[in-house]
Design a protein around this motif. Structure first.
Motif, PDB file in Angstrom:
ATOM      1  N   LEU A   1      -5.364   2.395  -3.893  1.00 29.14           N
ATOM      2  CA  LEU A   1      -5.662   0.984  -3.610  1.00 29.14           C
ATOM      3  C   LEU A   1      -6.153   0.857  -2.170  1.00 29.14           C
ATOM      4  O   LEU A   1      -5.848   1.701  -1.345  1.00 29.14           O
ATOM      5  CB  LEU A   1      -4.367   0.174  -3.669  1.00 29.14           C
ATOM      6  CG  LEU A   1      -3.873  -0.408  -4.960  1.00 29.14           C
ATOM      7  CD1 LEU A   1      -2.602  -1.202  -4.658  1.00 29.14           C
ATOM      8  CD2 LEU A   1      -4.898  -1.342  -5.558  1.00 29.14           C
ATOM      9  N   GLU A   2      -6.844  -0.230  -1.874  1.00 22.71           N
ATOM     10  CA  GLU A   2      -7.246  -0.480  -0.488  1.00 22.71           C
ATOM     11  C   GLU A   2      -6.752  -1.844  -0.052  1.00 22.71           C
ATOM     12  O   GLU A   2      -6.750  -2.798  -0.835  1.00 22.71           O
ATOM     13  CB  GLU A   2      -8.773  -0.455  -0.371  1.00 22.71           C
ATOM     14  CG  GLU A   2      -9.341   0.941  -0.497  1.00 22.71           C
ATOM     15  CD  GLU A   2     -10.749   0.941  -1.019  1.00 22.71           C
ATOM     16  OE1 GLU A   2     -11.156  -0.039  -1.686  1.00 22.71           O
ATOM     17  OE2 GLU A   2     -11.449   1.919  -0.769  1.00 22.71           O
ATOM     18  N   GLY A   3      -6.374  -1.921   1.220  1.00 25.10           N
ATOM     19  CA  GLY A   3      -5.976  -3.205   1.798  1.00 25.10           C
ATOM     20  C   GLY A   3      -7.186  -3.860   2.446  1.00 25.10           C
ATOM     21  O   GLY A   3      -8.124  -3.176   2.880  1.00 25.10           O
TER      22      GLY A   3
ATOM     23  N   LEU B   1       0.837  -1.207   0.000  1.00 27.02           N
ATOM     24  CA  LEU B   1       0.000   0.000   0.000  1.00 27.02           C
ATOM     25  C   LEU B   1       0.870   1.255   0.000  1.00 27.02           C
ATOM     26  O   LEU B   1       0.565   2.243  -0.680  1.00 27.02           O
ATOM     27  CB  LEU B   1      -0.940   0.003   1.207  1.00 27.02           C
ATOM     28  CG  LEU B   1      -2.080  -1.023   1.158  1.00 27.02           C
ATOM     29  CD1 LEU B   1      -2.867  -1.027   2.466  1.00 27.02           C
ATOM     30  CD2 LEU B   1      -3.018  -0.744  -0.016  1.00 27.02           C
ATOM     31  N   GLU B   2       1.961   1.211   0.746  1.00 26.44           N
ATOM     32  CA  GLU B   2       2.851   2.363   0.803  1.00 26.44           C
ATOM     33  C   GLU B   2       3.495   2.598  -0.581  1.00 26.44           C
ATOM     34  O   GLU B   2       3.559   3.731  -1.067  1.00 26.44           O
ATOM     35  CB  GLU B   2       3.922   2.127   1.888  1.00 26.44           C
ATOM     36  CG  GLU B   2       4.897   3.260   2.106  1.00 26.44           C
ATOM     37  CD  GLU B   2       4.228   4.621   2.225  1.00 26.44           C
ATOM     38  OE1 GLU B   2       3.163   4.719   2.857  1.00 26.44           O
ATOM     39  OE2 GLU B   2       4.766   5.599   1.639  1.00 26.44           O
TER      40      GLU B   2
ATOM     41  N   VAL C   1       4.094  -1.821  -9.086  1.00 22.33           N
ATOM     42  CA  VAL C   1       4.119  -1.671  -7.630  1.00 22.33           C
ATOM     43  C   VAL C   1       4.362  -3.032  -6.978  1.00 22.33           C
ATOM     44  O   VAL C   1       5.197  -3.179  -6.078  1.00 22.33           O
ATOM     45  CB  VAL C   1       2.775  -1.064  -7.141  1.00 22.33           C
ATOM     46  CG1 VAL C   1       2.592  -1.276  -5.642  1.00 22.33           C
ATOM     47  CG2 VAL C   1       2.696   0.417  -7.480  1.00 22.33           C
ATOM     48  N   LEU C   2       3.641  -4.051  -7.441  1.00 22.95           N
ATOM     49  CA  LEU C   2       3.763  -5.383  -6.834  1.00 22.95           C
ATOM     50  C   LEU C   2       5.156  -5.961  -7.076  1.00 22.95           C
ATOM     51  O   LEU C   2       5.775  -6.541  -6.174  1.00 22.95           O
ATOM     52  CB  LEU C   2       2.686  -6.318  -7.394  1.00 22.95           C
ATOM     53  CG  LEU C   2       1.250  -5.999  -6.923  1.00 22.95           C
ATOM     54  CD1 LEU C   2       0.218  -6.756  -7.753  1.00 22.95           C
ATOM     55  CD2 LEU C   2       1.077  -6.335  -5.441  1.00 22.95           C
ATOM     56  N   ARG C   3       5.656  -5.761  -8.307  1.00 24.84           N
ATOM     57  CA  ARG C   3       7.009  -6.272  -8.613  1.00 24.84           C
ATOM     58  C   ARG C   3       8.027  -5.623  -7.691  1.00 24.84           C
ATOM     59  O   ARG C   3       8.875  -6.280  -7.097  1.00 24.84           O
ATOM     60  CB  ARG C   3       7.361  -5.956 -10.076  1.00 24.84           C
ATOM     61  CG  ARG C   3       7.246  -7.148 -10.994  1.00 24.84           C
ATOM     62  CD  ARG C   3       8.005  -6.932 -12.301  1.00 24.84           C
ATOM     63  NE  ARG C   3       7.891  -5.585 -12.822  1.00 24.84           N
ATOM     64  CZ  ARG C   3       7.000  -5.193 -13.729  1.00 24.84           C
ATOM     65  NH1 ARG C   3       6.137  -6.060 -14.211  1.00 24.84           N
ATOM     66  NH2 ARG C   3       6.975  -3.949 -14.166  1.00 24.84           N
ATOM     67  N   GLY C   4       7.886  -4.284  -7.541  1.00 34.80           N
ATOM     68  CA  GLY C   4       8.840  -3.547  -6.710  1.00 34.80           C
ATOM     69  C   GLY C   4       8.755  -3.961  -5.249  1.00 34.80           C
ATOM     70  O   GLY C   4       9.758  -4.117  -4.565  1.00 34.80           O
TER      71      GLY C   4
END
Ligand SMILES: Cc1ncc(COP(=O)(O)O)c(C=O)c1O
Length: 505
Positions: free
Chosen positions: A451-453, A441-442, A499-502
């Motif tokens: 996005l929401e968690g 999220l950060e 974002v997810l890859r990072g």
């Protein structure tokens, strides 16, 4: 003190960003306070711009007509305009008259605003030339859940229905409305809901409300009791029930939906469920549990509140029918246009059991809360003409394509992520490795991806899920793939994958 509503005759209507107060419209100016007329006029105009009463681009009356209206010399107005142009408040251009200067819009919210009814963000800053330039963090890609692609709103078809409905409406339709809503809309809804969703819908039992949220608040007020809610759900709905005087207790959610056996020990008289597509985990309520929920209501005199918020959007098999069909005297069915058309319409409906109808209508009468009849009549025509079905079918194809694209992209670029809850609706749950929710999220915030968690949706009294639980995992994202406009969807998916890859490596 001199006050004026300038209403000059003549002058071409202004175009541009704002409206035109010089084209036969009223401009209220308070010329009180110290100083001469010119100073008072300048102060009044500055105030009107600063507070946003005169929007950027608004065309002002000509100096001649404003002077006539105020009963002052034309030069007084012309001089005031000229000074305000020099100060940057107004602009003057040959052929386009004097206008309020364009300037940056007030700052956008600094954080994603959240789903419908999210807690308010900072107040808007009124525009003014002296305001320091600020670059708020921007949402570049909006993947929050709970929203449809509003850029696809069927404007032309809606306008056709609006014209037809208003032309056909008797004058009496424009009087105070029946507390249940317009009969034309209730009839059209009854036909649609029974045909498309299997609801047992009598127009006399339908109550039109300003979205699901207002229907829920009304029921909370009528029931005024303990309401069992799914342990994952929208906080705004829990808060609405609490405000209405009800107490909420969480029902565990697992991979078969809400565990309704817990209703017997929850001490609740009502249960709010999302049977077709649990929000936000996305699982349908298991058939055994559907029956069990109705059995509980029959055995205890309880009532089930069925939130069918996205029942139209099912992709992998025939739509799951509604729970209300099992016992219309024990289940209140609630639906909305917020996913199928646009949340801004604020149009929803309830199909209410006989025993609750009187109390519901009594509150409606006491609060004088009804929905605008023009929108109701328009929706009635929109449904009856088949335009609603056409729109829903087109959007179902669009959202299904987006869902498939999202799943394929995640499989390629973020294989550690497990995607669930995707048989229906406009959102997916992305299960993450343990501990990854906050870092992802950060990273998303930094990249401008809203996005929401999953943790955000958990009832405060619900226990944290343990490892290996059969319900929603400890760390997950709730990704709304309906939200971006069509041209923004692929870039949003790419940004999410980056974002997810990072964050996950
Ligand atoms: C679970 C759920 N129920 C209902 C709604 C619709 O609410 P409303 O009709 O008040 O916009 C939403 C919208 O996001 C939702 O997520």
């Amino acid at each position: 003190m001199r006050e004026s509503w300038a209403n000059p005759a003549g002058g071409p209507a202004g175009g541009g960003v704002g409206g035109a107060v010089g084209a036969g419209s009223d401009l209220h100016l308070d010329l009180g306070g110290p100083g001469g007329l010119r100073a008072c006029l300048m102060r009044a105009l500055r105030d009107a711009v600063r507070t946003g009463r005169l929007a950027p681009g608004t065309r002002l009356p000509s100096s001649r007509s404003l002077a006539a209206d105020l009963g002052v010399a034309r030069n007084t107005v012309a001089d005031a305009y000229a000074e305000l142009v020099a100060e940057g408040w107004l602009t003057a251009r040959q052929g386009s008259g004097t206008r309020v200067a364009p300037r940056a819009e007030p700052a956008a919210p600094t954080a994603p605003a959240g789903p419908p009814g999210a807690r308010p963000t900072a107040p808007r800053r009124p525009p003014g030339p002296a305001a320091p330039a600020r670059t708020p963090p921007r949402i570049l890609h909006d993947l929050r859940s709970g929203r449809p692609d509003v850029s696809a709103f069927p404007r032309a078809a809606w306008l056709t229905s609006a014209r037809r409905a208003l032309t056909a409406a008797p004058s009496a339709a424009l009087g105070y409305d029946d507390p249940r809503g317009r009969p034309e809309l209730r009839r059209a809804l009854a036909g649609y809901l029974s045909r498309a969703r299997g609801v047992r819908a009598d127009p006399e039992r339908i109550v039109v409300c300003a979205g699901f949220a207002r229907g829920l608040a009304l029921l909370g007020e009528v029931l005024g009791t303990t309401v069992a809610v799914e342990s994952y759900g929208l906080w705004i709905h829990r808060d609405l029930l609490t405000r209405a005087g009800a107490r909420t207790v969480p029902l565990p959610v697992d991979d078969r939906g809400a565990d309704v056996s817990a209703l017997y020990t929850a001490g609740a008289r009502a249960a709010l469920l999302t049977p077709a597509h649990q929000y936000p985990t996305g699982v349908p309520l298991h058939p055994d549990r559907r029956t069990a929920a109705v059995d509980w209501a029959r055995a205890t005199g309880g009532v089930v509140l069925e939130d069918d918020y996205d029942g139209e959007f099912r992709y992998d098999r025939r739509p799951v029918g509604v729970l209300q069909d099992l016992d219309p005297e024990r289940v209140v069915y609630l639906g909305t246009t917020s996913k199928s058309l646009a949340p801004g319409l604020r149009l929803g409906w309830m199909v209410v059991p006989e025993a609750l109808l009187g109390p519901v209508l009594a509150v409606r009468r006491e609060t004088a809360e009804t929905c605008g009849v023009l929108d109701q009549l328009t929706l009635a025509d929109f449904l009856a003409s088949g335009a609603y079905d056409r729109h829903v079918r087109a959007m179902r194809l669009r959202y299904r394509r987006r869902r498939d694209q999202l799943v394929a992209a995640l499989a390629e670029h973020a294989p550690a992520v497990r995607v669930t809850g995707i048989a229906a609706g406009l959102h997916a749950v992305l299960e993450l490795p343990p501990g990854a929710e906050e870092p992802v999220l950060e990273a998303a915030r930094r990249a401008g991806v809203a996005l929401e968690g999953l943790a955000r949706f958990r009832h405060p009294a619900a226990p944290e899920p343990g490892p290996g639980c059969s319900g929603p995992g400890r760390d997950a994202l709730v990704v709304g793939y309906g939200t971006p406009p069509e041209h923004g969807f692929s870039p949003a998916v790419e940004a999410l994958c980056a974002v997810l890859r990072g964050a996950l490596g």
